[in-house]
Design a protein around this motif. Structure first.
Motif, PDB file in Angstrom:
ATOM      1  N   TYR A  97       0.845  -1.200   0.000  1.00 39.61           N
ATOM      2  CA  TYR A  97       0.000   0.000   0.000  1.00 39.61           C
ATOM      3  C   TYR A  97       0.875   1.243   0.000  1.00 39.61           C
ATOM      4  N   LEU A  98       0.487   2.213  -0.809  1.00 37.77           N
ATOM      5  CA  LEU A  98       1.128   3.522  -0.820  1.00 37.77           C
ATOM      6  C   LEU A  98       0.043   4.592  -0.929  1.00 37.77           C
ATOM      7  N   LYS A  99       0.229   5.660  -0.179  1.00 38.26           N
ATOM      8  CA  LYS A  99      -0.658   6.819  -0.272  1.00 38.26           C
ATOM      9  C   LYS A  99       0.186   8.009  -0.699  1.00 38.26           C
ATOM     10  N   CYS A 100      -0.185   8.631  -1.805  1.00 37.67           N
ATOM     11  CA  CYS A 100       0.598   9.721  -2.371  1.00 37.67           C
ATOM     12  C   CYS A 100      -0.290  10.927  -2.665  1.00 37.67           C
ATOM     13  N   ARG A 101       0.333  12.108  -2.704  1.00 39.14           N
ATOM     14  CA  ARG A 101      -0.407  13.299  -3.076  1.00 39.14           C
ATOM     15  C   ARG A 101       0.361  14.107  -4.117  1.00 39.14           C
ATOM     16  N   THR A 102      -0.404  14.883  -4.872  1.00 34.28           N
ATOM     17  CA  THR A 102       0.163  15.858  -5.791  1.00 34.28           C
ATOM     18  C   THR A 102      -0.667  17.139  -5.671  1.00 34.28           C
ATOM     19  N   VAL A 103      -0.040  18.272  -5.962  1.00 41.17           N
ATOM     20  CA  VAL A 103      -0.777  19.536  -5.976  1.00 41.17           C
ATOM     21  C   VAL A 103      -0.969  19.964  -7.425  1.00 41.17           C
ATOM     22  N   LYS A 104      -2.087  20.649  -7.690  1.00 40.00           N
ATOM     23  CA  LYS A 104      -2.432  20.973  -9.078  1.00 40.00           C
ATOM     24  C   LYS A 104      -1.883  22.309  -9.536  1.00 40.00           C
ATOM     25  N   MET A 156       9.745  12.527   0.806  1.00 38.59           N
ATOM     26  CA  MET A 156       9.999  11.486  -0.196  1.00 38.59           C
ATOM     27  C   MET A 156       8.944  11.505  -1.303  1.00 38.59           C
ATOM     28  N   HIS A 157       9.397  11.208  -2.526  1.00 35.00           N
ATOM     29  CA  HIS A 157       8.528  11.118  -3.686  1.00 35.00           C
ATOM     30  C   HIS A 157       8.644   9.726  -4.301  1.00 35.00           C
ATOM     31  N   PHE A 158       7.544   9.260  -4.900  1.00 33.94           N
ATOM     32  CA  PHE A 158       7.458   7.912  -5.468  1.00 33.94           C
ATOM     33  C   PHE A 158       7.127   7.966  -6.947  1.00 33.94           C
ATOM     34  N   ILE A 159       7.690   7.014  -7.700  1.00 27.12           N
ATOM     35  CA  ILE A 159       7.305   6.805  -9.092  1.00 27.12           C
ATOM     36  C   ILE A 159       7.242   5.302  -9.340  1.00 27.12           C
ATOM     37  N   ASP A 160       6.207   4.839 -10.017  1.00 25.96           N
ATOM     38  CA  ASP A 160       6.075   3.398 -10.226  1.00 25.96           C
ATOM     39  C   ASP A 160       6.999   2.930 -11.344  1.00 25.96           C
ATOM     40  N   LYS A 161       7.212   1.627 -11.428  1.00 24.99           N
ATOM     41  CA  LYS A 161       8.209   1.077 -12.359  1.00 24.99           C
ATOM     42  C   LYS A 161       7.855   1.328 -13.822  1.00 24.99           C
ATOM     43  N   ASP A 162       6.563   1.522 -14.114  1.00 27.30           N
ATOM     44  CA  ASP A 162       6.134   1.782 -15.488  1.00 27.30           C
ATOM     45  C   ASP A 162       6.064   3.270 -15.806  1.00 27.30           C
ATOM     46  N   LEU A 163       6.451   4.101 -14.843  1.00 27.75           N
ATOM     47  CA  LEU A 163       6.500   5.559 -15.016  1.00 27.75           C
ATOM     48  C   LEU A 163       5.133   6.132 -15.404  1.00 27.75           C
ATOM     49  N   LYS A 164       4.093   5.617 -14.749  1.00 28.45           N
ATOM     50  CA  LYS A 164       2.728   6.051 -15.058  1.00 28.45           C
ATOM     51  C   LYS A 164       2.064   6.810 -13.917  1.00 28.45           C
TER      52      LYS A 164
END
Length: 234
Positions: free
Chosen positions: A122-129, A176-184
Motif C-alpha cells: 500500500y502507498l498513499k501519495c499526493r500531488t498539488v495541481k 519522499m517522492h514515489f514513481i512506479d516502475k512503469d513511469l505512469k
C-alpha cells in the motif's frame, strides 16, 4: 557536484510565500545530481529526479518527462552513492526513519539521502495541481491536493531526511517522492504499508545553496510556518 553533496535551489519558505514563477532549468538540475525532489513553475505538481531524467508528477497521478527548458523554482538533489544498501521490510512510513537511525544514530543534525526500490502492499501519495493565482502559498494549495492510494505497486522512492533546525530551508524530517516502475503514476509519499524493498542510504554533511535573484524572491516576506509545513507535507 561531489558525490553525496547536497545541492538546493531556493527555499521551502519561498514556496510557502508563493514564490514559484521561475527557476533553474531541468537540464541544469540534471547536471547537479542523480536523485532529487522539488516542484515546477506555479507549483504544478511534484518533481522527481531519477537517473538522468526529471519527472513531473501531476495532479491526478499522471506523469510527464520534463523538457530540458522547463523551469524549477525549488529543488534539492545529490549525486547519490549509497554508503549502505539493505534488503528489508518497511512496515510503515516511520520504518524509514528507523532504518536511517540504525545506519547512523549520530546524524540527527546532518542530512541523509535514500533510494528505496521494491514492491509495496500500500502507498498513499499526493500531488498539488498548481497555483490558481499569482503568489498563492503552498499551505493553501495543500488544502486542495489530489490524494491517490495504490495497492500492490512496484517502484522507486527517493527521499531526504533534514534536521529539525533547518525547517523552512528544507522540509524538516522525512520528505519522499514515489514513481512506479512503469513511469505512469507517482507523487509525494504520505503513507507506506508493507514494503519489500532494497534501500540505499547515505549521510550528507556538505551543502550547496543557490538562491534566486528575482524581484519576487527578494521582496517576499518569509517566515517559517512550522504548522503549515507539517500539514502540507504530511
Amino acid at each position: 557536484m561531489a558525490v553525496n553533496e547536497l545541492y538546493q535551489y531556493s527555499l521551502v519558505n519561498a514556496l510557502m510565500s508563493g514564490v514559484s514563477e521561475s527557476g533553474i532549468t531541468a537540464k541544469q538540475l540534471i547536471e547537479k545530481g542523480n536523485i532529487g525532489l522539488g516542484t515546477f513553475v506555479k507549483m504544478q505538481g511534484e518533481l522527481l529526479l531519477l537517473d538522468g531524467k526529471v519527472y513531473q508528477l501531476l495532479a491526478g497521478g499522471k506523469i510527464r518527462i520534463a523538457d530540458d527548458t522547463d523551469q524549477i523554482p525549488y529543488a534539492v538533489c545529490t549525486r547519490f552513492k549509497p554508503q549502505s544498501t539493505e534488503t528489508l521490510t518497511l512496515e510503515n512510513k516511520d520504518s524509514v526513519d528507523t532504518v536511517l537511525e540504525k545506519f547512523n544514530d549520530h546524524a540527527s543534525n546532518l542530512f541523509m539521502a535514500y533510494r528505496i526500490e521494491g514492491r509495496f502492499r500500500y502507498l498513499k501519495c499526493r500531488t498539488v495541481k498548481g497555483q490558481e493565482y499569482d503568489g498563492q502559498p503552498l499551505s493553501e494549495l495543500g488544502k486542495k491536493q489530489f490524494v491517490a492510494e495504490y495497492d500492490n505497486i512496484e517502484g522507486t522512492i527517493v527521499g531526504f531526511r533534514s534536521p529539525s533546525a533547518w525547517q523552512g530551508f528544507f522540509v524538516a524530517g522525512e520528505h519522499m517522492h514515489f514513481i512506479d516502475k512503469d513511469l505512469k503514476v507517482g507523487g509525494h509519499v504520505l503513507d507506506i504499508a508493507d514494503g519489500e524493498v532494497s534501500m540505499g542510504v547515505a549521510t550528507i554533511h556538505q551543502i550547496h545553496f543557490e538562491l534566486p535573484t528575482s524581484e519576487k524572491f527578494n521582496s517576499a516576506k518569509m517566515s517559517t510556518d512550522d504548522v503549515g509545513l507539517k500539514s502540507v507535507e504530511g
